[in-house]
Structures are given as structure tokens and as C-alpha cells.
Design a protein around this motif. Sequence first.
Motif, PDB file in Angstrom:
ATOM      1  N   SER A  51     -38.883  -2.954  19.786  1.00 24.83           N
ATOM      2  CA  SER A  51     -38.385  -2.411  18.514  1.00 24.83           C
ATOM      3  C   SER A  51     -39.370  -1.425  17.904  1.00 24.83           C
ATOM      4  CB  SER A  51     -38.051  -3.535  17.535  1.00 24.83           C
ATOM      5  OG  SER A  51     -39.183  -4.328  17.296  1.00 24.83           O
ATOM      6  N   ARG A  52     -40.677  -1.641  18.112  1.00 23.13           N
ATOM      7  CA  ARG A  52     -41.646  -0.658  17.591  1.00 23.13           C
ATOM      8  C   ARG A  52     -41.536   0.647  18.380  1.00 23.13           C
ATOM      9  NH1 ARG A  52     -40.524  -4.480  14.565  1.00 23.13           N
ATOM     10  NH2 ARG A  52     -41.667  -4.286  12.617  1.00 23.13           N
ATOM     11  N   VAL A  82     -40.190  -8.769   2.019  1.00 18.46           N
ATOM     12  CA  VAL A  82     -38.902  -9.411   2.339  1.00 18.46           C
ATOM     13  C   VAL A  82     -38.462  -9.091   3.772  1.00 18.46           C
ATOM     14  CG1 VAL A  82     -38.107  -9.612  -0.041  1.00 18.46           C
ATOM     15  CG2 VAL A  82     -37.539  -7.537   1.248  1.00 18.46           C
ATOM     16  N   PRO A  85     -38.297  -3.059   7.103  1.00 17.26           N
ATOM     17  CA  PRO A  85     -39.261  -2.191   7.785  1.00 17.26           C
ATOM     18  C   PRO A  85     -39.558  -0.909   7.025  1.00 17.26           C
ATOM     19  CG  PRO A  85     -37.111  -1.929   8.800  1.00 17.26           C
ATOM     20  CD  PRO A  85     -36.946  -2.971   7.719  1.00 17.26           C
ATOM     21  N   ILE A 101     -33.838  -1.358  11.459  1.00 19.57           N
ATOM     22  CA  ILE A 101     -33.967  -1.878  12.831  1.00 19.57           C
ATOM     23  C   ILE A 101     -32.989  -3.031  13.012  1.00 19.57           C
ATOM     24  CG2 ILE A 101     -35.514  -3.149  14.399  1.00 19.57           C
ATOM     25  CD1 ILE A 101     -37.892  -1.746  12.987  1.00 19.57           C
TER      26      ILE A 101
HETATM   27  C1  LIG Z   1     -32.493  -8.922   7.156  1.00 12.48           C
HETATM   28  C2  LIG Z   1     -31.379  -9.637   7.912  1.00 12.48           C
HETATM   29  C3  LIG Z   1     -30.074  -8.991   7.486  1.00 12.48           C
HETATM   30  C4  LIG Z   1     -31.631  -9.456   9.398  1.00 12.48           C
HETATM   31  O1  LIG Z   1     -30.427  -9.650  10.090  1.00 12.48           O
HETATM   32  P1  LIG Z   1     -30.341 -10.225  11.563  1.00 12.48           P
HETATM   33  O2  LIG Z   1     -28.961  -9.984  12.050  1.00 12.48           O
HETATM   34  O3  LIG Z   1     -30.879 -11.608  11.569  1.00 12.48           O
HETATM   35  O4  LIG Z   1     -31.377  -9.424  12.407  1.00 12.48           O
HETATM   36  P2  LIG Z   1     -31.329  -7.956  13.003  1.00 12.48           P
HETATM   37  O5  LIG Z   1     -31.754  -8.055  14.428  1.00 12.48           O
HETATM   38  O6  LIG Z   1     -30.073  -7.211  12.745  1.00 12.48           O
HETATM   39  O7  LIG Z   1     -32.472  -7.226  12.152  1.00 12.48           O
HETATM   40  C5  LIG Z   1     -33.809  -7.572  12.276  1.00 12.48           C
HETATM   41  C6  LIG Z   1     -34.589  -6.498  11.585  1.00 12.48           C
HETATM   42  O8  LIG Z   1     -34.117  -6.377  10.238  1.00 12.48           O
HETATM   43  C7  LIG Z   1     -35.157  -5.822   9.458  1.00 12.48           C
HETATM   44  N1  LIG Z   1     -35.200  -6.568   8.204  1.00 12.48           N
HETATM   45  C8  LIG Z   1     -35.673  -7.795   7.987  1.00 12.48           C
HETATM   46  N2  LIG Z   1     -35.542  -8.122   6.687  1.00 12.48           N
HETATM   47  C9  LIG Z   1     -34.983  -7.053   6.081  1.00 12.48           C
HETATM   48  C10 LIG Z   1     -34.613  -6.751   4.743  1.00 12.48           C
HETATM   49  N3  LIG Z   1     -34.797  -7.630   3.759  1.00 12.48           N
HETATM   50  N4  LIG Z   1     -34.058  -5.555   4.454  1.00 12.48           N
HETATM   51  C11 LIG Z   1     -33.887  -4.646   5.445  1.00 12.48           C
HETATM   52  N5  LIG Z   1     -34.221  -4.863   6.752  1.00 12.48           N
HETATM   53  C12 LIG Z   1     -34.753  -6.055   7.046  1.00 12.48           C
HETATM   54  C13 LIG Z   1     -36.453  -5.939  10.244  1.00 12.48           C
HETATM   55  O9  LIG Z   1     -36.836  -4.636  10.649  1.00 12.48           O
HETATM   56  C14 LIG Z   1     -36.058  -6.781  11.447  1.00 12.48           C
HETATM   57  O10 LIG Z   1     -36.697  -6.411  12.635  1.00 12.48           O
HETATM   58  P3  LIG Z   1     -38.276  -6.573  12.804  1.00 12.48           P
HETATM   59  O11 LIG Z   1     -38.636  -7.928  12.270  1.00 12.48           O
HETATM   60  O12 LIG Z   1     -38.510  -6.435  14.264  1.00 12.48           O
HETATM   61  O13 LIG Z   1     -38.903  -5.455  12.014  1.00 12.48           O
HETATM   62  C15 LIG Z   1     -31.344 -11.112   7.593  1.00 12.48           C
HETATM   63  O14 LIG Z   1     -32.509 -11.727   8.090  1.00 12.48           O
HETATM   64  C16 LIG Z   1     -31.217 -11.365   6.141  1.00 12.48           C
HETATM   65  O15 LIG Z   1     -30.122 -11.385   5.631  1.00 12.48           O
HETATM   66  N6  LIG Z   1     -32.344 -11.597   5.461  1.00 12.48           N
HETATM   67  C17 LIG Z   1     -32.353 -11.767   4.066  1.00 12.48           C
HETATM   68  C18 LIG Z   1     -32.170 -13.174   3.784  1.00 12.48           C
HETATM   69  C19 LIG Z   1     -31.783 -13.343   2.389  1.00 12.48           C
HETATM   70  O16 LIG Z   1     -32.286 -12.669   1.498  1.00 12.48           O
HETATM   71  N7  LIG Z   1     -30.875 -14.227   2.171  1.00 12.48           N
HETATM   72  C20 LIG Z   1     -30.458 -14.457   0.861  1.00 12.48           C
HETATM   73  C21 LIG Z   1     -29.028 -14.858   0.833  1.00 12.48           C
HETATM   74  S1  LIG Z   1     -27.975 -13.520   1.344  1.00 12.48           S
END
Ligand SMILES: CC(C)(COP(=O)(O)OP(=O)(O)OC[C@H]1O[C@@H](n2cnc3c(N)ncnc32)[C@H](O)[C@@H]1OP(=O)(O)O)[C@@H](O)C(=O)NCCC(=O)NCCS
Length: 115
Positions: A51-52, A82, A85, A101
Motif C-alpha cells: 500500500s505504501r 484516526v 492517511p 487507500i
Molecule cells: C477507515 C475504515 C473505513 C477502513 O475501512 P476498511 O474497509 O476496513 O479498510 P480498507 O482496506 O478499505 O481501508 C484501509 C485504509 O483506510 C485508511 N483509513 C483508516 N482510517 C481512516 C479514516 N478514519 N479516514 C480515512 N481513511 C482511513 C488507511 O489508509 C487504511 O490503510 P493503511 O492502514 O494501510 O494506511 C474503517 O476502519 C472505519 O470505518 N474506521 C472508522 C471506525 C469508526 O470511526 N467507527 C465509528 C462508527 S462508524
Amino acid sequence: MKNIGIDIVENERFSKMINDEKKISRILSNLEVKIYSEITSDKRKIEYLASRFCAKEAVIKAINKEGLSFSYKDISILNDDVGAPYVEFSFEVDFKLLISISHSNNSSVCVAVMY
Ligand SMILES: CC(C)(COP(=O)(O)OP(=O)(O)OC[C@H]1O[C@@H](n2cnc3c(N)ncnc32)[C@H](O)[C@@H]1OP(=O)(O)O)[C@@H](O)C(=O)NCCC(=O)NCCS
């Protein structure tokens, strides 16, 4: 001028290099190497490297009209408190970047927007 870049990589491509410090140090910045060294899961190591690399390729596509010369090591793809990226350069730049990402089991994808 605004610009956008996208990249997708197969995570498998990075599986053979998770212990290859020389190859890793060509992709990761010093700060990323430190973060990488604290990862304990091989799956996350592969995902992190993939991913990087993917994010840097997307960033390069987004900024390639800026005429800058740099290597992968000059770009750090970091995560805020949170998990979102963001991009840091090892030198001053006069633009901003947004990146996003996502990972599947097999692939990593990243979009970068320069504005
Ligand atoms: C962020 C989130 C959407 C990731 O979704 P996912 O389908 O599990 O994972 P994905 O593979 O699509 O995405 C992973 C990437 O998302 C990115 N990411 C993580 N948290 C993020 C955030 N808060 N905002 C934007 N991007 C985020 C990161 O880049 C991560 O990759 P990395 O760790 O290698 O850098 C999910 O973890 C999430 O919803 N987190 C917030 C949790 C939250 O606040 N919940 C409250 C109730 S809704």
C-alpha cells in the motif's frame, strides 16, 4: 493546477521482500521503516509495503507535472490519529495532497489528489 493519480498493486508481489532490508529501504522512507519494524504480522507487512508503494505511485501520477525530482524514500505515507492517511515529503512543496487507500486480501489501491 489540480491533478489526480491512481494506482493498484497485487500484494503478492511484495511477499518475498518482507525481510529484505535493501529492497524495503528503496520503497519506504526512514520514518516508514521505523513504523514497519514495529509490525508483527507478515500479512500486514506485505499489505503495508504494497500500500505504501501503491500510494507513492498514485502520488507520483498526481504530481508528475510539477517537474520535481525525488525517490520513493522522499515520500512518507503516514496515518493520523484516526487512521486516515496523509503524505509528507522530505522537502518543501507548494501544493497539498489528499490520498485514500483501500486493501482487499490480494490488492491495494490508492487515489491521490493534488490541489
Ligand atoms: C477507515 C475504515 C473505513 C477502513 O475501512 P476498511 O474497509 O476496513 O479498510 P480498507 O482496506 O478499505 O481501508 C484501509 C485504509 O483506510 C485508511 N483509513 C483508516 N482510517 C481512516 C479514516 N478514519 N479516514 C480515512 N481513511 C482511513 C488507511 O489508509 C487504511 O490503510 P493503511 O492502514 O494501510 O494506511 C474503517 O476502519 C472505519 O470505518 N474506521 C472508522 C471506525 C469508526 O470511526 N467507527 C465509528 C462508527 S462508524
